[in-house]
Write a protein that holds these residues in place. Structure first.
Motif, short mmCIF file in Angstrom:
data_model
loop_
_atom_site.label_atom_id
_atom_site.label_comp_id
_atom_site.label_asym_id
_atom_site.label_seq_id
_atom_site.Cartn_x
_atom_site.Cartn_y
_atom_site.Cartn_z
N UNK A 112 55.45 54.93 88.76
CA UNK A 112 55.83 55.48 87.47
C UNK A 112 54.73 56.35 86.89
N UNK A 113 55.15 57.40 86.18
CA UNK A 113 54.23 58.32 85.52
C UNK A 113 54.49 58.28 84.02
N UNK A 114 53.45 58.10 83.25
CA UNK A 114 53.56 58.09 81.79
C UNK A 114 53.94 59.47 81.29
N UNK A 115 54.98 59.54 80.46
CA UNK A 115 55.41 60.80 79.87
C UNK A 115 54.83 61.01 78.48
N UNK A 116 54.67 59.91 77.74
CA UNK A 116 54.11 60.03 76.40
C UNK A 116 54.76 59.05 75.46
N UNK A 117 54.16 58.91 74.28
CA UNK A 117 54.73 58.12 73.20
C UNK A 117 55.39 59.05 72.20
N UNK A 118 56.57 58.68 71.76
CA UNK A 118 57.29 59.48 70.78
C UNK A 118 57.18 58.83 69.41
N UNK A 119 56.70 59.59 68.44
CA UNK A 119 56.59 59.10 67.07
C UNK A 119 57.91 59.31 66.35
N UNK A 120 58.45 58.24 65.79
CA UNK A 120 59.75 58.31 65.13
C UNK A 120 59.54 58.66 63.66
#
Length: 442
Positions: A112-120
């Motif tokens: 798996x490759x980290x795509x990022x964290x999404x801020x809601x």
């Protein structure tokens, strides 16, 4: 649901869990197989994701431990889909508090490759928990996530995010699922026909509740509250997947008992079979989702041929039409050799599974979870009872025969008698339920 109504529903399911109707193929055709992939965090780690898979949604085997560790934070509640680009995507809870969810991608479910964290973007957001994928019938990709703006976490509500690009890196503003109010978390949504079903935890009563709507965004109306399904309370983390026979399976975390359970429904998610502990993983795997795919491979017996079914671990014994695992040799009586011979036919309930017909025209079927011969009466119950879906056995070239209408139960010998037993995560069970299709005795 009243206690009396629940008991009546359970009794009906015990008698015949499948609806009436003509045989329709649901299992994959020969040369392909169903694969259920589970992504889970565990009791031992909230920062490492484990990957399991299964041919039957019951017996899961480890693919890789610690298959994904995010660069920071946690990986609780990992949810998996396969997108239209052929890649697998995760979304997950990044921490106990905060305003982000995490994303990762893979080509093989393992690396798996980290795509990022999404801020809601929600004012005052304190907690962001349990994101779950939902791909709608219009092709839109959505995440249903539990959000709380209270420092105490007493006002969780499910919100919908919709991907605004095909790369799943841009998301709409959060919109609440209308009608689900009053502190609900861990909301999982599936659609059957034209109805959306939300299974969601009432964080006040600790029960999993059922609400329905005609659109993903709602408004939802609660149709099952308190102990409506017989699962008890202090349960959470529901995840649903459809089985090969058309039923729906729910997995959920009985966190106060430190056990994980599954239960099945065949009437539109209204009534459910008695909870069964998930073999091998109960008490270890936590809040997961399961992805169903059709992949190359699988197991099968050659249809429209005569075969004898030889036990893998007792190779001098064979499945017999009298419900036993019989010792058969060349010097056995003609009747004994004939009893150990069946014509393998396309399944009466699903032509991609198998039915086994004896020389006298009757079929091997289960009744009261024992194996015996029966005459086809044309009923849905008989078709289900006499249909078995092949799964890979414990030895090369062998098959295990799973009940079509009682998924998770297998044709198994014990003390040389044949029965339909719930899958157990043991080498003994796997061997006892594995058979080679060999040259017929008669």
């Amino acid at each position: 649901m009243s206690k009396l109504r629940h008991l009546a529903a359970a009794a009906a399911l015990a008698l015949a869990v499948l609806p009436a109707g003509p045989a329709e193929a649901a299992a994959p055709p020969v040369g392909s197989a169903t694969r259920y992939t589970m992504t889970a965090f565990t009791n031992s780690s909230e920062s490492n994701m484990y990957v399991y898979d299964s041919p039957d949604a019951t017996g899961y085997r480890l693919v890789k431990s610690s298959a994904y560790t995010p660069p920071s934070g946690l990986i609780r509640d990992p949810s998996i889909i396969r997108h239209t680009d052929g890649r697998y995507y995760l979304t997950y809870t990044t921490n106990w508090s905060g305003n982000t969810i995490g994303f990762a991608t893979s080509t093989d479910r393992v690396n798996w490759t980290f795509l990022g964290n999404h801020t809601i973007p929600l004012a005052g957001l304190q907690r962001t928990w349990a994101p779950e994928w939902h791909v709608d019938t219009d092709g839109s990709v959505n995440v249903i996530v539990s959000l709380s703006t209270s420092a105490s976490g007493a006002d969780f509500l499910p919100y919908r995010l919709t991907a605004t690009d095909s790369a799943l890196t841009s998301w709409s503003s959060p919109t609440p699922l209308a009608g689900i109010t009053g502190n609900h978390i861990d909301t999982f949504v599936v659609r059957t026909g034209s109805t959306y079903h939300a299974i969601t935890k009432n964080e006040t009563t600790k029960y999993l509740e059922h609400a329905t709507a005609t659109s993903l965004g709602g408004p939802y109306t609660f149709t099952g509250t308190d102990n409506w399904a017989g699962w008890g309370n202090w349960v959470e983390g529901p995840a649903l997947v459809q089985l090969d026979n058309g039923g729906w399976r729910i997995y959920y975390d009985g966190y106060s008992a430190h056990k994980y359970y599954y239960s099945d429904s065949y009437d539109g998610l209204n009534t459910w079979t008695a909870p069964t502990e998930l073999p091998g993983l109960s008490g270890f795997a936590r809040h997961f989702t399961v992805l169903k795919e059709t992949v190359p491979g699988g197991a099968a017996l050659p249809v429209n041929t005569n075969r004898s079914l030889r036990s893998v671990n007792y190779p001098s014994r064979y499945v017999s039409s009298d419900g036993s695992l019989a010792a058969v040799t060349a010097s056995s009586s003609s009747a004994g050799r004939q009893a150990a011979t069946f014509t393998v036919l396309p399944g009466l309930a699903d032509p991609n599974c198998h039915s086994l017909r004896a020389a006298d025209g009757r079929y091997l079927r289960h009744r009261d979870f024992k194996l015996r011969l029966g005459t086809d009466d044309g009923s849905a119950v008989f078709r289900g009872d006499s249909t078995f879906c092949p799964r890979p056995g414990s030895a090369a070239g062998s098959v295990s025969l799973e009940s079509y209408n009682y998924p998770g139960r297998y044709l198994r010998h014990y003390d040389y008698q044949l029965s339909l037993d719930v899958y157990q995560d043991s080498d003994t069970f796997r061997a006892d339920s594995s058979f080679q299709g060999v040259t017929p005795w008669s």
